[in-house]
Design an enzyme around this catalytic site. Structure first.
Site, PDB file in Angstrom:
ATOM      1  N   THR A 235     -54.819  38.447  19.163  1.00 28.54           N
ATOM      2  CA  THR A 235     -53.695  39.371  19.302  1.00 28.54           C
ATOM      3  C   THR A 235     -52.475  38.585  19.740  1.00 28.54           C
ATOM      4  O   THR A 235     -52.566  37.747  20.636  1.00 28.54           O
ATOM      5  CB  THR A 235     -54.012  40.493  20.312  1.00 28.54           C
ATOM      6  OG1 THR A 235     -55.113  41.249  19.809  1.00 28.54           O
ATOM      7  CG2 THR A 235     -52.837  41.426  20.508  1.00 28.54           C
TER       8      THR A 235
ATOM      9  N   PHE B 136     -48.871  38.731  21.477  1.00 31.98           N
ATOM     10  CA  PHE B 136     -48.074  39.560  22.385  1.00 31.98           C
ATOM     11  C   PHE B 136     -46.633  39.089  22.333  1.00 31.98           C
ATOM     12  O   PHE B 136     -46.380  37.885  22.281  1.00 31.98           O
ATOM     13  CB  PHE B 136     -48.581  39.438  23.828  1.00 31.98           C
ATOM     14  CG  PHE B 136     -49.918  40.082  24.020  1.00 31.98           C
ATOM     15  CD1 PHE B 136     -51.090  39.395  23.704  1.00 31.98           C
ATOM     16  CD2 PHE B 136     -50.012  41.380  24.490  1.00 31.98           C
ATOM     17  CE1 PHE B 136     -52.327  39.998  23.851  1.00 31.98           C
ATOM     18  CE2 PHE B 136     -51.250  41.987  24.648  1.00 31.98           C
ATOM     19  CZ  PHE B 136     -52.406  41.300  24.323  1.00 31.98           C
TER      20      PHE B 136
END
Ligand code: PEP
Ligand code: MN
Length: 639
Positions: free
Chosen positions: A538, A540
């Site tokens: 992921t 960010f």
């Protein structure tokens, strides 16, 4: 006339052009665009433009057809954004100014400021010199009123706006007031306009009771010709034959002004209607019509007001109005302007010591907000990006993370923008589009390793139910295929699932989350890496208020834009990226909130070492795309 300078003009050639124009009696104003520079030359003189066009360094000369020049869109295409301390008015923001009609006492101002601040207003108003129709009505507290207004504004970190009624007060206003208001009755007091303009401070210019839009813009021109660039127009109702309302609020002036001028326009629905019950509907209508802000009269006790009580909102009504504006803002692709959080001694203690102590508390450096509960993957992203010395603070939603950053409760936020398996986190992208004063300043990639977590002593074989975020459960489907006896229970987030299971203290219950969460809640990892696909990452985004930046040299930029509705529009814009050698790393389309079947495009590009290339490309893109916006620059590690 507008003199567009050549890109490669030397400082000396520029100076010579200026001098030439000034010697011919023009007042010259330099306007630096994103990339090219123009000179605005204004004066009574008539001159053959070819004489100017022949000067070295001059690209072309465009005459301005309108009688107002500096205020016209012809001179300046981009919206003017007026900055007043932390407040910005114009272009994509809705700034709300409130306070009583008149400053009456310290208590009244402190109470008003508290209500204004709590409800989310960004500036405080209150007349100290009142231009009353009757000489027997309350005329205001004068200089004492200015002091009380300033004191109340400072207590809550809000700039103040108040009306000046004569040239005698110019110095006094310069000392106490952040934005000087020229009232409707003084819109054509040219001596006052000249003197106030010369202070080069922001001005709110109310429309005269019977002024045409052109007369109003000419009044703005007076202010600008004498020195200020920062004029905020304020529509406050005009005199018509109608008597059911105090004035007729001319909301059609908003789109008209937007077309003719680059200046921001706000609306005063209080004087516009004169009746409390009509203020909120017209305020919302003004916002819907494109106003950049509102000026609304609000009094802590309207029934006791010394002036304009019947049109002043009760604090609760004002608060409700603010919530309604917040709800409709996304439809207009706008965001309510906010000011940094200002911790003050609420209540009665407004002593300077109490205020000074509270100033200390409001230091935000070192705090980073993330969405979720302790132990969330987002918290790991914060730790990874910032290292020790920063504290991660949980928030309930992505929107709260954005708000905390904007209000200065925290210096930064960390929000997931994309998962390598699940794709873009659209809610975060939409928030980036909505919050114009937030910038992306960093990026952190985290590998998502899902662990099966339970209480100490539990075993995989004994588990009956496992909680996690639906995506977490889906990403571990193979594990569940092998353990048919375990029921999957969706939960609002992964670390939250661990917190929940920790509370139950039942060895038949488990959760799927990162191993950090097990540590935070005193739980045990039964099995690590149970995700189907180990290439689960992921990204960010680290976000901050526009003015904050991190230290690493950026190598990536994120942009958004929308295109015109015609064949090849998107292709044409992307061609510009190619022409400037900007390598595109991501392209995604998003529906525009509130505008069905209209799309924004989100683009990430590699940033060359010469950042000017990007600015030039953006400038070019702005010519064919609509609303091109740089979301930020950031550093991306080795890709
Ligand atoms: C005011 O804002 O207090 C005021 C007197 O407004 P206007 O000049 O629009 O009447
Ligand atoms: Mn009033």
């Amino acid at each position: 006339m507008i003199i567009v300078l050549k890109q490669g003009i030397s400082p000396q050639e520029k100076q010579e052009t200026r001098t030439f124009l000034e010697q011919h009696g023009y007042k010259v104003r330099e306007i630096v665009g994103e990339e090219d520079t123009i000179l605005g030359a204004v004066g009574r003189v008539q001159m053959d433009v070819r004489e100017v066009e022949l000067l070295p360094g001059v690209d072309r000369v465009i005459p301005i057809s309108k009688p107002y020049k500096l205020a016209s869109r012809e001179l300046k295409k981009e919206d003017t954004i007026v900055s007043i301390g932390p407040v910005r008015i114009g272009s994509g923001r809705i700034a709300v100014i409130t306070g009583p009609c008149a400053v009456e006492s310290r208590e009244q101002m402190m109470e008003s400021a508290a209500h204004a601040y709590e409800a989310g207003a960004v500036m405080l108003r209150g007349g100290a010199f009142k231009p009353r129709t009757s000489p027997y009505s309350f005329q205001g507290l004068g200089e004492e009123g200015l002091k009380l207004l300033k004191e109340a504004g400072e207590a809550y970190g809000m700039p103040v706006a108040t009306e000046i009624i004569g040239t005698d007060y110019v110095e006094m206003f310069n000392e106490y007031v952040d934005v000087i208001q020229i009232g409707a009755r003084n819109m054509q007091n040219f001596e006052l306009l000249k003197r106030v303009g010369a202070l080069a401070k922001p001005v709110i210019l109310k429309r005269g009771l019977s002024a045409t839009i052109e007369e109003w813009l000419m009044a703005a021109e007076y202010l600008m010709a004498h020195g200020t660039d920062d004029v905020i127009l304020c529509e406050r109702g005009i005199r018509t034959f109608e008597t059911y309302t105090r004035n007729t609020l001319d909301l059609s002036a908003i789109p008209v002004i937007k077309n003719l001028s680059h200046l921001p326009i706000i609306v005063d629905p209080s004087h516009g209607t004169g009746i409390r019950g009509k203020v909120a509907p017209m305020a919302l209508a003004a916002v819907a019509a494109g106003a950049d802000g509102l000026m609304v009269e609000m009094h802590p006790h309207p029934d006791q007001a010394l002036s304009d009580g019947p049109q002043s909102l009760y604090p609760e009504q004002f608060e409700r109005l603010m919530r309604d504006i917040e709800a409709i803002a996304p439809v207009l692709e706008k965001e309510l302007e906010r000011i940094p959080e200002h911790k003050t001694a609420r209540g009665t203690d407004f002593s300077s010591e109490a205020l000074r102590d509270s100033e200390k508390e409001s230091v935000t450096t070192g705090k980073v907000a993330f969405q979720g509960v302790r132990g969330a993957y987002s918290e790991s992203a914060v730790e990874r990006f910032f290292g020790p010395g920063y504290t991660a603070e949980p928030r309930g939603s992505f929107a709260e993370v954005f708000k905390s950053v904007l209000q200065g409760e925290v210096a930064y936020g960390a929000v997931p923008i994309e998962n390598s398996l699940a794709g873009t986190v659209h809610e975060v992208l939409d928030l980036l589009l909505q919050y114009r004063d937030i910038r992306v300043v960093g990026e952190q990639k985290i590998r998502i390793i899902h662990s099966l977590i339970s209480v100490k002593g539990a075993s995989v074989g004994g588990l009956k139910k496992v909680y996690s975020h639906p995506q977490g459960l889906a990403q571990c489907s193979r594990f569940f295929d092998e353990h048919q006896e375990i029921e999957r229970i969706p939960f609002f987030d992964t670390a939250g699932a661990v917190a929940h299971v920790a509370q139950m203290q039942d060895p038949s219950l488990g959760a799927i989350a990162g191993r950090e969460a097990a540590k935070v809640y005193g739980m045990e990892v039964l099995k690590e890496g149970i995700e189907n696909n180990p290439r689960n990452y992921t990204r960010f985004f680290i976000i901050a208020r526009e003015e904050t930046s991190t230290t690493r040299t950026p190598n990536r930029a994120a942009l958004v834009f929308s295109t015109q509705d015609k064949p090849g529009a998107l292709f044409h814009v992307l061609q510009i990226l190619a022409d400037y050698g900007l390598n595109m790393k991501k392209l995604e389309s998003r529906p525009i909130q509130g505008k069905p079947w209209n799309y924004m495009f989100f683009v990430a590009v590699e940033l060359p070492s010469d950042q000017k290339v990007l600015n030039t490309a953006i400038k070019k893109m702005s010519e064919s795309a609509v609303d091109v916006r740089l979301l930020g620059h950031y550093f991306v590690q080795g890709e």
